[in-house]
Scaffold this active site. Sequence first.
Site, PDB file in Angstrom:
ATOM      1  N   LYS A  29       0.493  31.585 -45.423  1.00 57.20           N
ATOM      2  CA  LYS A  29       1.139  30.441 -44.283  1.00 57.20           C
ATOM      3  C   LYS A  29       2.807  31.079 -44.254  1.00 57.20           C
ATOM      4  CE  LYS A  29       1.657  25.989 -43.396  1.00 57.20           C
ATOM      5  NZ  LYS A  29       1.345  23.882 -43.203  1.00 57.20           N
ATOM      6  N   LYS A  38      -1.828  32.333 -41.473  1.00 53.73           N
ATOM      7  CA  LYS A  38      -1.196  31.328 -40.667  1.00 53.73           C
ATOM      8  C   LYS A  38       0.091  31.590 -40.426  1.00 53.73           C
ATOM      9  CE  LYS A  38      -0.200  26.416 -40.145  1.00 53.73           C
ATOM     10  NZ  LYS A  38      -0.456  25.512 -40.779  1.00 53.73           N
TER      11      LYS A  38
HETATM   12  C1  PBG Z   1       1.139  21.149 -42.520  1.00 50.35           C
HETATM   13  C2  PBG Z   1       0.464  21.606 -41.326  1.00 50.35           C
HETATM   14  C3  PBG Z   1       1.531  21.981 -40.456  1.00 50.35           C
HETATM   15  C4  PBG Z   1       0.521  23.132 -39.428  1.00 50.35           C
HETATM   16  C5  PBG Z   1      -1.125  22.594 -40.436  1.00 50.35           C
HETATM   17  N1  PBG Z   1      -0.970  22.253 -40.927  1.00 50.35           N
HETATM   18  C6  PBG Z   1       2.677  22.428 -40.111  1.00 50.35           C
HETATM   19  C7  PBG Z   1       3.476  22.662 -40.865  1.00 50.35           C
HETATM   20  O1  PBG Z   1       3.765  23.249 -42.485  1.00 50.35           O
HETATM   21  O2  PBG Z   1       4.977  22.928 -40.726  1.00 50.35           O
HETATM   22  C8  PBG Z   1       0.422  23.698 -38.891  1.00 50.35           C
HETATM   23  C9  PBG Z   1      -0.204  23.924 -37.682  1.00 50.35           C
HETATM   24  C10 PBG Z   1       0.279  24.375 -35.832  1.00 50.35           C
HETATM   25  O3  PBG Z   1       1.149  24.890 -35.414  1.00 50.35           O
HETATM   26  O4  PBG Z   1      -0.999  24.942 -35.480  1.00 50.35           O
HETATM   27  N2  PBG Z   1       1.724  21.270 -43.235  1.00 50.35           N
END
Ligand code: PBG
Length: 335
Positions: free
Chosen positions: A196, A256
């Site tokens: 991520k 992601k």
């Molecule tokens: C929370 C989380 C996030 C997303 C999914 N879970 C945001 C972040 O990490 O700031 C983003 C999903 C999206 O942008 O569609 N940890």
Amino acid sequence: MDLTYRPRRLRRTSALREMVRENSLSPADFIYPLFVHQGSEEEEIGAMPGAKRWSVANIMREVERAWGLGIRCVVLFPKVSEDLKSEDGAECFNENGLIPKAISLIKNELPEMMIMTDVALDPYSCDGHDGIVSNEGIVLNDETIDQLCRQAVVQAQAGADLIGPSDMMDGRVGAIREALDDEGFQHVGIISYTAKYASAYYGPFREALDSAPRQDSGKIIPKDKSTYQMDPANSREAITEAQLDEQEGADILMVKPGLAYLDIIYRLREESELPIAAYNVSGEYAMVKAAAQRGWIDERSVVLETLLSFKRAGADLILTYHSCDAAGWLGDLKS
Ligand code: PBG
């Protein structure tokens, strides 16, 4: 011309193209993200046209619709009201919180629908970080993991099928696996946000949940998530994360965002035998929607082409806000 090979031969008719097609999309590939809030009616989300914050009372309408279109899994995200947010995010393991309530309701009404959850503190943190922020402005790893384990267990108790740690703390997959097993949830899986990245593509999502990092308490709050989410410049590091998640017991690995990271999906596919998921995130969705609303692109073709690119890169599963639209279009194509 005297050519031996003419690749166009196999592109000549639609039937031939179908015969030699290497990848395909199916509604069962999709995991559909749903936002839940306290209110009694659904609300539009500014930068995510078509996505809504659902009330617990109305969420079944959307879950039933998705099931009818062939979608087999939803992932739930809460918009937590400000008065429930705190520095340690303790609301995340409130058994009567929004997410446990929504999970039990869906499991009651439609037990076959798989439910994935998100494990991280940001929707519950007054600082807007995925972990606890110390007085020195450090996002604490091990202290955060204690909270995450409690959050995961409460979600499993409510009926979650797949727990999705999105926080990027070191060692969280192993700790959550152990916490779930200790409580008798051996059958509950972990879909880990393995690679991520610290991405600007999460902007609309943070608007939807009002969860962006912010200066709220007297502490110094890091402005971004780059001390725990990955550096967009790195790819070998994703392999290290994948190896650790596998050793710690992850069942599915996720990359992601998706579109700007197709190379990472491909590398994890080569590296691991586990199913790979791609998260087609909120910013990717917003860009397509904005251009489509102006008539600059054909939404349906662009969405299906994009989703197919995740499959071609090696993903088995795709988390996407386009799930219902895409499943509907795939149905139209068949008939
Ligand atoms: C929370 C989380 C996030 C997303 C999914 N879970 C945001 C972040 O990490 O700031 C983003 C999903 C999206 O942008 O569609 N940890």
